[in-house]
Design a protein around this motif. Structure first.
Motif, short mmCIF file in Angstrom:
data_model
loop_
_atom_site.label_atom_id
_atom_site.label_comp_id
_atom_site.label_asym_id
_atom_site.label_seq_id
_atom_site.Cartn_x
_atom_site.Cartn_y
_atom_site.Cartn_z
N ILE A 74 11.24 -5.34 10.51
CA ILE A 74 12.37 -4.41 10.64
C ILE A 74 11.89 -3.23 11.50
O ILE A 74 10.80 -2.70 11.28
N ILE B 12 -6.93 -11.37 -1.87
CA ILE B 12 -6.26 -12.68 -1.85
C ILE B 12 -7.17 -13.76 -2.46
O ILE B 12 -6.76 -14.54 -3.32
N VAL C 148 0.60 -16.30 0.81
CA VAL C 148 0.64 -14.84 0.82
C VAL C 148 1.91 -14.40 1.55
O VAL C 148 1.97 -14.42 2.79
N GLY D 142 11.83 -1.50 5.06
CA GLY D 142 11.01 -2.54 5.72
C GLY D 142 10.15 -3.27 4.69
O GLY D 142 10.08 -4.50 4.69
N ASN D 143 9.52 -2.52 3.78
CA ASN D 143 8.73 -3.14 2.71
C ASN D 143 9.61 -4.06 1.87
O ASN D 143 9.19 -5.14 1.46
N LYS E 252 7.87 -0.54 14.74
CA LYS E 252 8.14 -1.04 13.38
C LYS E 252 8.63 0.10 12.50
O LYS E 252 8.14 1.24 12.64
N MET E 253 9.59 -0.16 11.60
CA MET E 253 9.96 0.85 10.61
C MET E 253 8.76 1.07 9.71
O MET E 253 8.24 0.12 9.12
N HIS F 67 -6.44 0.62 -0.79
CA HIS F 67 -6.09 0.61 0.64
C HIS F 67 -5.46 1.93 1.07
O HIS F 67 -5.50 2.29 2.24
N LYS G 112 6.39 3.96 7.07
CA LYS G 112 6.37 5.23 6.32
C LYS G 112 5.55 6.29 7.03
O LYS G 112 5.62 7.46 6.70
N GLY H 288 10.96 -7.11 4.21
CA GLY H 288 9.89 -7.98 4.72
C GLY H 288 9.04 -8.58 3.61
O GLY H 288 8.40 -9.61 3.80
N GLY I 76 5.15 -9.41 5.66
CA GLY I 76 5.89 -9.20 6.90
C GLY I 76 4.98 -9.59 8.07
O GLY I 76 3.77 -9.80 7.91
N GLU I 77 5.60 -9.65 9.23
CA GLU I 77 4.91 -10.11 10.45
C GLU I 77 3.61 -9.33 10.74
O GLU I 77 2.60 -9.90 11.14
N LYS J 269 0.86 -1.18 0.00
CA LYS J 269 0.00 0.00 0.00
C LYS J 269 0.90 1.23 0.00
O LYS J 269 1.44 1.59 1.05
P1 TYM Z 1 1.96 -2.42 3.80
O1 TYM Z 1 1.86 -1.58 2.58
O2 TYM Z 1 1.87 -1.78 5.13
O3 TYM Z 1 3.29 -3.25 3.73
C1 TYM Z 1 3.64 -4.00 2.57
C2 TYM Z 1 4.44 -5.23 2.96
O4 TYM Z 1 5.63 -4.81 3.63
C3 TYM Z 1 5.72 -5.47 4.89
N1 TYM Z 1 6.35 -4.54 5.84
C4 TYM Z 1 7.38 -4.85 6.62
N2 TYM Z 1 8.09 -5.99 6.76
C5 TYM Z 1 9.12 -5.98 7.65
N3 TYM Z 1 9.43 -4.91 8.41
C6 TYM Z 1 8.75 -3.74 8.31
N4 TYM Z 1 9.09 -2.70 9.05
C7 TYM Z 1 7.67 -3.69 7.38
N5 TYM Z 1 6.80 -2.70 7.04
C8 TYM Z 1 5.99 -3.25 6.10
C9 TYM Z 1 4.27 -5.76 5.28
O5 TYM Z 1 4.17 -6.78 6.23
C10 TYM Z 1 3.67 -6.13 3.93
O6 TYM Z 1 3.93 -7.48 3.62
N6 TYM Z 1 -2.56 -4.49 3.93
C11 TYM Z 1 -1.26 -4.56 3.31
C12 TYM Z 1 -1.30 -4.47 1.79
C13 TYM Z 1 -2.22 -5.46 1.18
C14 TYM Z 1 -1.95 -6.85 1.01
C15 TYM Z 1 -3.13 -7.37 0.38
C16 TYM Z 1 -0.87 -7.67 1.31
C17 TYM Z 1 -3.45 -5.19 0.70
N7 TYM Z 1 -4.01 -6.35 0.22
C18 TYM Z 1 -3.22 -8.73 0.05
C19 TYM Z 1 -0.98 -9.03 0.98
C20 TYM Z 1 -2.15 -9.53 0.37
C21 TYM Z 1 -0.42 -3.40 3.84
O7 TYM Z 1 -0.93 -2.40 4.25
O8 TYM Z 1 0.90 -3.62 3.71
#
Ligand code: TYM
Length: 329
Positions: A184, A134, A142, A17-18, A193-194, A43, A196, A21, A145-146, A9
């Motif tokens: 991350i 999904i 799928v 992090g994105n 969490k890291m 989203h 945006k 992760g 990240g955590e 998103k």
């Molecule tokens: P979003 O946009 O917040 O994050 C996208 C992906 O990045 C991972 N992530 C991280 N992983 C490790 N450390 C971090 N600090 C970190 N920050 C973000 C998230 O876990 C994610 O995998 N709702 C979702 C987007 C979405 C989605 C979906 C994902 C919408 N529909 C269907 C999978 C399947 C979201 O807001 O991710």
């Protein structure tokens, strides 16, 4: 071939992090799975976004997907709003989700606990739209990240409920969470969490950060006063996070990195982490610039939307028939 689906998103610029992760794992998996990856633009608007900024962030996100190695020949890459079935199935699944389930979602609970005002109904029902994202593709896995695990688990519950009510329809997906780098942490506050949406930018590295400022953020990352380089996540979370970042990007084990730097000061380790991160960012940014200049984004998204629609629209049709919403057969 088993199918995988995930999305990001881009409410702001994509972060390290994105990348660690999620995104870099999509790239790894695209050779062995049928990979479907989308930009979750619906989203994004659960909170107000400046339209100009949003447009730019969406374009950058597609370019970054490709710059990080997602190949449109191997993966289906598309914009969520180009496939109308997402919003429609999202509504149908909201009608198969209980308020109690949405109330339990950590992200919603945290915002409520912080007393955030003006939360939208879209933010509340967001996990139903994510479930639709999904289930439309009958994804087996799928990769996330955590922090997204709970949403995928809710998606499983919704799928199972739907299958029980209306007969076998959806594949029940499994979350796939990497062992290293699934969470991350912020460089300025390693208890968070890291992300945006951080108030200051000091704790978050963006994939398009200039290398000097990325290095500066790492060199001034919050650590501790213990002064020993070792793996103690509880008492030295900042240090642990830096080692985890370097391990995820270099492919070296965390123990191996600790061995190399044991007995040294934190500054030396930080400089190594900064080198690893900046080398990765530089590679990504060079490819990002080439992709932006090559004007291929529109074509990639058009082709991706066609492929994605051909899967998603069929699933939605079947769902509508099963529920009894269609009168013609
Ligand atoms: P979003 O946009 O917040 O994050 C996208 C992906 O990045 C991972 N992530 C991280 N992983 C490790 N450390 C971090 N600090 C970190 N920050 C973000 C998230 O876990 C994610 O995998 N709702 C979702 C987007 C979405 C989605 C979906 C994902 C919408 N529909 C269907 C999978 C399947 C979201 O807001 O991710």
């Amino acid at each position: 071939m088993k199918r995988m689906l995930s999305g990001i998103k881009p409410t702001g610029q994509l972060t390290l992090g994105n990348y660690i992760g999620a995104l870099r794992n999509f790239v790894k998996y695209q050779d062995d799975y049928e990979m479907v990856v989308f930009i979750a633009n619906l989203h994004c608007i659960t909170e107000y976004q400046d339209p100009e900024d949003l447009r730019k962030n969406l374009t950058d996100a597609v370019a970054l997907y490709m710059a990080c190695g997602l190949d449109p020949e191997k993966s289906v890459i598309f914009l969520q709003t180009d496939v109308h079935s997402h919003a429609e199935l999202g509504y149908i699944l909201a009608c198969n989700t209980y308020l109690g389930e949405l109330n339990r979602m950590t992200q919603f609970k945290d915002k409520t606990a912080k007393g955030e005002k003006n939360m939208t109904a879209g933010l509340y029902t967001y996990p139903c739209l994510m479930a639709a994202d999904i289930l439309l593709y009958n994804a087996n896995y799928v990769p996330v990240g955590e922090d997204q695990k709970q949403h995928v688990e809710l998606c499983r519950d919704i799928a199972q409920r739907f299958n029980n009510r209306y007969g076998e329809t959806f594949v029940v997906p499994e979350p796939l969470i990497a062992k290293v780098g699934a969470r991350i942490m912020s460089l300025s506050d390693p208890s968070k969490k890291m992300s945006k949406s951080e108030e200051t930018n000091k704790g978050c590295i963006y994939l398009l950060d200039d290398l000097k400022s990325a290095r500066k953020k790492i060199m001034s990352a919050v650590t501790d006063s213990v002064g020993i380089i070792q793996l103690d996540k509880e008492n030295q979370p900042g240090l642990y996070n830096l080692i985890e970042i370097a391990s995820a990007l270099s492919g070296r084990s965390m123990e191996d990195i600790v061995d190399e730097f044991s007995g040294e000061g934190y500054g030396k380790l930080k400089a190594y982490v900064a080198d690893v991160v900046c080398a990765e960012l530089e590679k990504i940014q060079n490819r990002y610039r080439e992709i932006i200049e090559s004007h291929q984004i529109e074509k990639v998204l058009n082709e991706g939307a066609l492929k994605a629609s051909s899967i998603a629209d069929r699933t939605l049709e079947e769902v509508k028939k099963k529920i009894g919403l269609e009168i013609k057969y």
